[in-house]
Design an enzyme around this catalytic site. Structure first.
Site, PDB file in Angstrom:
ATOM      1  N   THR A 138       2.823  -1.448   8.656  1.00 23.67           N
ATOM      2  CA  THR A 138       3.002  -2.182   9.978  1.00 23.67           C
ATOM      3  C   THR A 138       3.056  -3.720   9.407  1.00 23.67           C
ATOM      4  O   THR A 138       3.628  -4.543  10.434  1.00 23.67           O
ATOM      5  CB  THR A 138       1.760  -2.249  11.045  1.00 23.67           C
ATOM      6  OG1 THR A 138       0.713  -2.723  10.331  1.00 23.67           O
ATOM      7  CG2 THR A 138       1.654  -0.938  11.596  1.00 23.67           C
ATOM      8  N   ASP A 142       0.924  -1.246   0.006  1.00 32.88           N
ATOM      9  CA  ASP A 142       0.130  -0.099   0.084  1.00 32.88           C
ATOM     10  C   ASP A 142       0.732   1.128  -0.073  1.00 32.88           C
ATOM     11  O   ASP A 142       2.314   1.138  -0.210  1.00 32.88           O
ATOM     12  CB  ASP A 142      -1.081  -0.157   1.161  1.00 32.88           C
ATOM     13  CG  ASP A 142      -0.258   0.194   2.371  1.00 32.88           C
ATOM     14  OD1 ASP A 142       0.725   0.316   2.478  1.00 32.88           O
ATOM     15  OD2 ASP A 142      -1.077   0.483   3.504  1.00 32.88           O
ATOM     16  N   HIS A 147       9.258 -24.014   9.839  1.00 34.52           N
ATOM     17  CA  HIS A 147       8.192 -24.831  10.675  1.00 34.52           C
ATOM     18  C   HIS A 147       6.803 -24.493   9.942  1.00 34.52           C
ATOM     19  O   HIS A 147       6.060 -25.561  10.266  1.00 34.52           O
ATOM     20  CB  HIS A 147       8.075 -23.956  12.002  1.00 34.52           C
ATOM     21  CG  HIS A 147       9.376 -24.602  12.657  1.00 34.52           C
ATOM     22  ND1 HIS A 147       9.391 -24.380  14.229  1.00 34.52           N
ATOM     23  CD2 HIS A 147      10.509 -24.974  12.475  1.00 34.52           C
ATOM     24  CE1 HIS A 147      10.653 -24.794  14.621  1.00 34.52           C
ATOM     25  NE2 HIS A 147      11.401 -25.042  13.561  1.00 34.52           N
ATOM     26  N   GLY A 160      -2.149  -5.477   8.578  1.00 35.17           N
ATOM     27  CA  GLY A 160      -3.062  -5.176   7.727  1.00 35.17           C
ATOM     28  C   GLY A 160      -3.182  -6.401   6.656  1.00 35.17           C
ATOM     29  O   GLY A 160      -4.027  -6.955   6.435  1.00 35.17           O
ATOM     30  N   CYS A 192       3.202  -3.295   3.946  1.00 39.73           N
ATOM     31  CA  CYS A 192       2.324  -1.886   4.387  1.00 39.73           C
ATOM     32  C   CYS A 192       3.121  -1.146   5.547  1.00 39.73           C
ATOM     33  O   CYS A 192       4.122  -1.581   5.756  1.00 39.73           O
ATOM     34  CB  CYS A 192       0.532  -2.144   4.803  1.00 39.73           C
ATOM     35  SG  CYS A 192       0.493  -3.279   6.218  1.00 39.73           S
ATOM     36  N   HIS A 210       5.767 -30.764  11.934  1.00 43.86           N
ATOM     37  CA  HIS A 210       5.266 -29.294  11.348  1.00 43.86           C
ATOM     38  C   HIS A 210       4.382 -29.759  10.380  1.00 43.86           C
ATOM     39  O   HIS A 210       3.449 -28.928  10.196  1.00 43.86           O
ATOM     40  CB  HIS A 210       6.704 -28.895  10.656  1.00 43.86           C
ATOM     41  CG  HIS A 210       7.676 -28.617  11.767  1.00 43.86           C
ATOM     42  ND1 HIS A 210       7.486 -27.920  12.784  1.00 43.86           N
ATOM     43  CD2 HIS A 210       9.024 -28.718  11.893  1.00 43.86           C
ATOM     44  CE1 HIS A 210       8.534 -27.654  13.653  1.00 43.86           C
ATOM     45  NE2 HIS A 210       9.498 -28.332  13.080  1.00 43.86           N
TER      46      HIS A 210
HETATM   47  C1  RB5 Z   1      -1.899   3.033   6.584  1.00 43.27           C
HETATM   48  O1  RB5 Z   1      -1.913   4.055   7.145  1.00 43.27           O
HETATM   49  C2  RB5 Z   1      -1.677   1.873   7.380  1.00 43.27           C
HETATM   50  O2  RB5 Z   1      -2.667   1.694   8.400  1.00 43.27           O
HETATM   51  C3  RB5 Z   1      -1.494   0.656   6.721  1.00 43.27           C
HETATM   52  O3  RB5 Z   1      -0.254   0.737   6.025  1.00 43.27           O
HETATM   53  C4  RB5 Z   1      -1.151  -0.846   7.675  1.00 43.27           C
HETATM   54  O4  RB5 Z   1      -0.099  -0.534   8.370  1.00 43.27           O
HETATM   55  C5  RB5 Z   1      -2.276  -1.464   8.255  1.00 43.27           C
HETATM   56  O5  RB5 Z   1      -2.127  -2.673   8.863  1.00 43.27           O
END
Ligand code: RB5
Length: 152
Positions: A67, A8, A98, A70, A65, A134
């Site tokens: 984090t 993203d 694993h 998502g 993304c 596994h």
């Molecule tokens: C975008 O702002 C952020 O929410 C997205 O990239 C991600 O981290 C969601 O899990």
């Protein structure tokens, strides 16, 4: 291998560096976007990458993304996908050995490009251990997936 990749707006910068690493390792990439820094929705990229892997049209998938969370949540909704959210080298190796993870998720806001690229090298270069304990655990994951996604 053929690697489908998606990001993203919060992961798009890291994506270009990762594509270069995948190619340097001799693999083919299919870039499913995004291609800009305007705000987009991570499921719109996670699901197509996951579907490519589930359909056997790509051997593995990589999703980025902000984090990685998502992307991993969305990718794991696609039956047959085992997406691992990884931010360290130990987990990159362990999740291949694993879990036989077939999709890797990372967060551009969590780690720097150097570590992300090293994670990709380790994750792409590590085979599933084939160990029966596994494999048995993965079969149980598949059973759970079938229970909640019965064949039509
Ligand atoms: C975008 O702002 C952020 O929410 C997205 O990239 C991600 O981290 C969601 O899990």
């Amino acid at each position: 291998m053929k690697i489908a990749i998606g990001a993203d707006h919060a992961g798009v910068k890291l994506k270009d560096g990762i594509i270069a690493v995948i190619r340097e390792l001799g693999h083919e990439t299919e870039d499913l976007g995004c291609h800009c820094t305007d705000s987009v929705d991570y499921p719109d990229y996670a699901v197509p990458v996951a579907e490519k892997v589930a359909a056997g049209e790509a051997d593995r998938g990589i999703l980025i993304c902000g984090t990685g969370i998502g992307m991993s949540i969305a990718a794991n909704k696609v039956p047959g996908v085992r997406c691992a959210l990884v931010h360290d080298l130990f987990s990159a190796k362990a999740t291949r050995e694993h879990n036989d993870s077939n999709v890797l998720a990372m967060g551009e806001r969590v780690i720097g490009p150097g570590l992300a690229e090293e994670i990709v090298r380790v994750w792409l270069g590590t085979e599933f251990s084939q160990g029966e304990r596994h494999a048995g655990r993965i079969r149980k994951v598949v059973e759970a997936e079938r229970k909640y996604n019965p064949a039509p």
